[in-house]
Design a protein around this motif. Structure first.
Motif, PDB file in Angstrom:
ATOM      1  N   GLN A 167       0.704  -1.154   0.025  1.00  0.00           N
ATOM      2  CA  GLN A 167      -0.037  -0.172   0.134  1.00  0.00           C
ATOM      3  C   GLN A 167       0.810   1.450  -0.200  1.00  0.00           C
ATOM      4  OE1 GLN A 167      -2.255  -0.633   3.398  1.00  0.00           O
ATOM      5  NE2 GLN A 167      -3.908  -1.880   2.468  1.00  0.00           N
ATOM      6  N   GLY A 168       2.100   1.077   0.190  1.00  0.00           N
ATOM      7  CA  GLY A 168       3.005   2.300   0.147  1.00  0.00           C
ATOM      8  C   GLY A 168       2.983   2.975   1.171  1.00  0.00           C
ATOM      9  N   GLU A 169       2.560   2.275   2.501  1.00  0.00           N
ATOM     10  CA  GLU A 169       2.587   3.134   3.702  1.00  0.00           C
ATOM     11  C   GLU A 169       3.698   2.689   4.723  1.00  0.00           C
ATOM     12  OE1 GLU A 169      -1.235   2.686   5.900  1.00  0.00           O
ATOM     13  OE2 GLU A 169      -2.386   2.667   3.817  1.00  0.00           O
ATOM     14  N   ARG A 170       4.046   3.696   5.439  1.00  0.00           N
ATOM     15  CA  ARG A 170       5.038   3.464   6.726  1.00  0.00           C
ATOM     16  C   ARG A 170       4.951   1.807   7.400  1.00  0.00           C
ATOM     17  NH1 ARG A 170       7.122   7.600  11.414  1.00  0.00           N
ATOM     18  NH2 ARG A 170       8.925   6.193  11.774  1.00  0.00           N
ATOM     19  N   MET A 171       6.039   1.222   7.067  1.00  0.00           N
ATOM     20  CA  MET A 171       6.146  -0.044   7.705  1.00  0.00           C
ATOM     21  C   MET A 171       6.107  -0.015   9.314  1.00  0.00           C
ATOM     22  SD  MET A 171       7.782  -2.261   4.808  1.00  0.00           S
ATOM     23  CE  MET A 171       7.457  -3.648   5.321  1.00  0.00           C
ATOM     24  N   ILE A 172       5.945  -1.274   9.998  1.00  0.00           N
ATOM     25  CA  ILE A 172       6.011  -1.117  11.375  1.00  0.00           C
ATOM     26  C   ILE A 172       7.411  -1.031  11.944  1.00  0.00           C
ATOM     27  CG2 ILE A 172       5.401  -2.420  13.421  1.00  0.00           C
ATOM     28  CD1 ILE A 172       3.212  -4.149  11.823  1.00  0.00           C
ATOM     29  N   PRO A 173       7.719  -0.193  12.642  1.00  0.00           N
ATOM     30  CA  PRO A 173       9.012   0.141  13.301  1.00  0.00           C
ATOM     31  C   PRO A 173       9.592  -0.938  14.126  1.00  0.00           C
ATOM     32  CG  PRO A 173       7.466   1.534  14.505  1.00  0.00           C
ATOM     33  CD  PRO A 173       6.696   0.979  13.407  1.00  0.00           C
ATOM     34  N   PRO A 174      10.925  -0.982  14.033  1.00  0.00           N
ATOM     35  CA  PRO A 174      11.506  -2.209  14.952  1.00  0.00           C
ATOM     36  C   PRO A 174      11.183  -2.191  16.256  1.00  0.00           C
ATOM     37  CG  PRO A 174      13.142  -0.389  13.955  1.00  0.00           C
ATOM     38  CD  PRO A 174      11.980  -0.142  13.258  1.00  0.00           C
TER      39      PRO A 174
ATOM     40  N   LEU B  41       3.445  10.140  18.135  1.00  0.00           N
ATOM     41  CA  LEU B  41       2.624   9.474  18.750  1.00  0.00           C
ATOM     42  C   LEU B  41       1.119   9.095  17.988  1.00  0.00           C
ATOM     43  CD1 LEU B  41       1.217  10.380  22.479  1.00  0.00           C
ATOM     44  CD2 LEU B  41      -0.327   9.923  20.544  1.00  0.00           C
ATOM     45  N   LEU B  42       0.955  10.205  16.972  1.00  0.00           N
ATOM     46  CA  LEU B  42      -0.234   9.874  16.321  1.00  0.00           C
ATOM     47  C   LEU B  42       0.046   8.913  14.929  1.00  0.00           C
ATOM     48  CD1 LEU B  42      -1.448  13.614  15.875  1.00  0.00           C
ATOM     49  CD2 LEU B  42      -2.497  11.446  17.156  1.00  0.00           C
ATOM     50  N   ALA B  43       1.386   8.958  14.684  1.00  0.00           N
ATOM     51  CA  ALA B  43       1.892   7.949  13.831  1.00  0.00           C
ATOM     52  C   ALA B  43       1.822   6.332  14.213  1.00  0.00           C
ATOM     53  CB  ALA B  43       3.372   8.303  13.295  1.00  0.00           C
ATOM     54  N   ARG B  44       2.238   6.458  15.510  1.00  0.00           N
ATOM     55  CA  ARG B  44       2.455   5.123  16.279  1.00  0.00           C
ATOM     56  C   ARG B  44       0.796   4.599  16.459  1.00  0.00           C
ATOM     57  NH1 ARG B  44       6.838   6.395  15.289  1.00  0.00           N
ATOM     58  NH2 ARG B  44       6.089   5.636  13.369  1.00  0.00           N
ATOM     59  N   LEU B  45       0.069   5.612  16.887  1.00  0.00           N
ATOM     60  CA  LEU B  45      -1.247   5.062  17.188  1.00  0.00           C
ATOM     61  C   LEU B  45      -1.958   4.709  15.808  1.00  0.00           C
ATOM     62  CD1 LEU B  45      -3.896   5.169  18.949  1.00  0.00           C
ATOM     63  CD2 LEU B  45      -4.065   7.511  18.606  1.00  0.00           C
ATOM     64  N   ARG B  46      -1.784   5.428  14.753  1.00  0.00           N
ATOM     65  CA  ARG B  46      -2.342   4.834  13.536  1.00  0.00           C
ATOM     66  C   ARG B  46      -1.872   3.432  13.151  1.00  0.00           C
ATOM     67  NH1 ARG B  46      -1.811   4.618   8.192  1.00  0.00           N
ATOM     68  NH2 ARG B  46      -3.500   5.082   6.882  1.00  0.00           N
ATOM     69  N   GLU B  47      -0.566   3.393  13.363  1.00  0.00           N
ATOM     70  CA  GLU B  47       0.069   1.979  13.031  1.00  0.00           C
ATOM     71  C   GLU B  47      -0.705   0.887  14.035  1.00  0.00           C
ATOM     72  OE1 GLU B  47       4.214   2.449  13.735  1.00  0.00           O
ATOM     73  OE2 GLU B  47       4.549   3.532  11.728  1.00  0.00           O
ATOM     74  N   THR B  48      -0.822   1.208  15.153  1.00  0.00           N
ATOM     75  CA  THR B  48      -1.310   0.050  16.144  1.00  0.00           C
ATOM     76  C   THR B  48      -2.857  -0.195  15.870  1.00  0.00           C
ATOM     77  OG1 THR B  48       0.271   0.862  17.677  1.00  0.00           O
ATOM     78  CG2 THR B  48      -1.700  -0.546  18.292  1.00  0.00           C
ATOM     79  N   ILE B  49      -3.458   0.904  15.316  1.00  0.00           N
ATOM     80  CA  ILE B  49      -5.098   0.599  15.120  1.00  0.00           C
ATOM     81  C   ILE B  49      -5.068  -0.168  13.831  1.00  0.00           C
ATOM     82  CG2 ILE B  49      -7.096   1.783  14.245  1.00  0.00           C
ATOM     83  CD1 ILE B  49      -6.264   4.389  15.846  1.00  0.00           C
ATOM     84  N   VAL B  50      -4.245   0.174  12.509  1.00  0.00           N
ATOM     85  CA  VAL B  50      -4.342  -0.841  11.743  1.00  0.00           C
ATOM     86  C   VAL B  50      -3.946  -2.266  11.759  1.00  0.00           C
ATOM     87  CG1 VAL B  50      -2.922  -1.341   9.447  1.00  0.00           C
ATOM     88  CG2 VAL B  50      -3.501   1.052  10.110  1.00  0.00           C
ATOM     89  N   ALA B  51      -2.771  -2.371  12.877  1.00  0.00           N
ATOM     90  CA  ALA B  51      -2.403  -3.694  13.183  1.00  0.00           C
ATOM     91  C   ALA B  51      -3.695  -4.539  14.143  1.00  0.00           C
ATOM     92  CB  ALA B  51      -1.220  -3.629  14.381  1.00  0.00           C
ATOM     93  N   VAL B  52      -4.296  -3.555  14.937  1.00  0.00           N
ATOM     94  CA  VAL B  52      -5.384  -4.287  15.798  1.00  0.00           C
ATOM     95  C   VAL B  52      -6.553  -4.733  14.953  1.00  0.00           C
ATOM     96  CG1 VAL B  52      -7.359  -4.016  17.609  1.00  0.00           C
ATOM     97  CG2 VAL B  52      -4.922  -3.144  18.006  1.00  0.00           C
ATOM     98  N   ARG B  53      -6.766  -4.035  13.825  1.00  0.00           N
ATOM     99  CA  ARG B  53      -7.890  -4.427  12.831  1.00  0.00           C
ATOM    100  C   ARG B  53      -7.657  -5.485  12.072  1.00  0.00           C
ATOM    101  NH1 ARG B  53      -9.578   1.706  10.515  1.00  0.00           N
ATOM    102  NH2 ARG B  53     -10.705   2.261  12.213  1.00  0.00           N
ATOM    103  N   GLY B  54      -6.208  -5.672  11.987  1.00  0.00           N
ATOM    104  CA  GLY B  54      -5.795  -6.857  10.911  1.00  0.00           C
ATOM    105  C   GLY B  54      -5.693  -8.220  11.851  1.00  0.00           C
ATOM    106  N   VAL B  55      -5.925  -8.028  13.323  1.00  0.00           N
ATOM    107  CA  VAL B  55      -5.710  -9.341  14.150  1.00  0.00           C
ATOM    108  C   VAL B  55      -7.002 -10.139  13.996  1.00  0.00           C
ATOM    109  CG1 VAL B  55      -5.705 -10.060  16.752  1.00  0.00           C
ATOM    110  CG2 VAL B  55      -4.302  -8.203  15.744  1.00  0.00           C
TER     111      VAL B  55
END
Length: 329
Positions: A251-258, A315-329
């Motif tokens: 999707q060309g989005e920022r990947m989950i950071p290490p 913080l907002l960037a990490r929050l967005r990544e986490t929401i995306v991750a939770v939706r994929g669970v």
């Protein structure tokens, strides 16, 4: 020549790094500096010879990721070699065994060989590779390549660790202390590298790139992988993260950071009390600042603890990544 190279091995194994100052092409390693005087072609026994890149097979004991070499990541070297009419620092090769399809085996200089080969196929067909022919054992060749590659920023810790894992059995009879002594490493340094090499492929694949995986991460993850139940949970989480990474990349989005990957893997290995839904930690700046939880009804609960000096953009960037991750669970 063999005596000369062995003298280099003895000296470089214990020399501290030196201040090389500015250079007009890729930063020179200490090995490069020793080889530079022999770049001029001549008739002496220590003179470089001109060969075609295709005459070399690459020795399989070198830690460099050969498929990872591209015109893009070798661009500055390609331009430098093109302007100078050849590689200023000779590569090191040895003779292949009789019956091989190529006369030489490349020991040191993968990037230079790639650059000259690329130029041969892009307008400079007559350019040749400057090479020194040496007579070294596999173990000596491994040490020489290791000396050069330790100073290369583009050799990932994972590639180096996997090279060491292969070498400890292949060249040192499985005796770690022998290898540590030969490479001038402490046993603890070598143990940490070998632990990185032994991480499951699923865990490696959870990180966006191989370069992100560090020795210090394996120090945190390896103890959790020793218990079968914890290992199973961590590997399952690693597969999930890997799938999410692939989706984000497409999707060309920022990947989950290490840091987030590491936190999720460690949390997955720890037993949780039965819940209606899974919690996923929200990590910013390497610190857990909250959690996100998807309920069975499809809703989402987010708990945050935000410091006054928190970087809101991160913080907002990490929050967005986490929401995306939770939706994929």
């Amino acid at each position: 020549m063999a005596r000369f190279i062995r003298d280099i091995l003895a000296a470089l194994s214990y020399e501290p790094p030196v201040d090389k100052g500015p250079v007009d092409q890729e930063s020179l390693s200490r090995l490069d500096q020793r080889l530079a005087p022999f770049a001029d072609k001549g008739a002496g026994p220590r003179s470089a010879m001109a060969i075609q890149p295709g005459e070399c097979s690459v020795w399989d004991g070198n830690p460099r990721d050969q498929p990872g070499l591209t015109a893009e990541n070798c661009r500055s070297l390609i331009d430098s070699i093109a302007s100078e009419g050849g590689n200023r620092i000779p590569v090191l090769v040895r003779l292949n065994p009789p019956g091989s399809d190529r006369p030489y085996q490349l020991l040191v200089g993968s990037r230079r060989r790639f650059a000259v080969d690329w130029l041969n196929h892009h307008g400079r067909p007559d350019m040749r590779l400057s090479a020194l022919v040496v007579d070294l054992s596999d173990e000596e060749a491994f040490r020489l390549a290791d000396i050069e590659n330790r100073e290369r920023a583009d050799i990932s810790e994972l590639d180096r660790a996997r090279s060491y894992q292969n070498a400890v059995d292949r060249f040192y009879g499985g005796v770690q202390s022998r290898m540590a002594e030969a490479l001038n490493l402490s046993n603890s340094q070598l143990s940490r590298l070998l632990a990185l090499a032994q991480l499951p492929e699923e865990v490696v694949g959870a990180f966006a790139t191989r370069d992100e995986l560090r020795v210090r991460y394996s120090e945190l993850l390896t103890p959790l992988l020793r218990r079968p139940d914890q290992r199973g949970r961590m590997v399952a989480e690693a597969r999930l993260i890997g799938e999410q990474q692939q989706t984000l990349a497409l999707q060309g989005e920022r990947m989950i950071p290490p840091a987030t990957v590491l936190a999720r893997l460690r949390e997955a290995a720890t037993p949780h009390a039965p819940e209606d839904a899974r919690d996923i930690a929200i990590i910013a700046g390497g610190t857990r600042i909250g959690r996100a939880k998807a309920s069975r009804s499809g809703g989402l609960t987010v708990d945050l603890s935000i410091a006054e000096d928190a970087d809101l953009d991160e913080l907002l960037a990490r929050l967005r990544e986490t929401i995306v991750a939770v939706r994929g669970v």
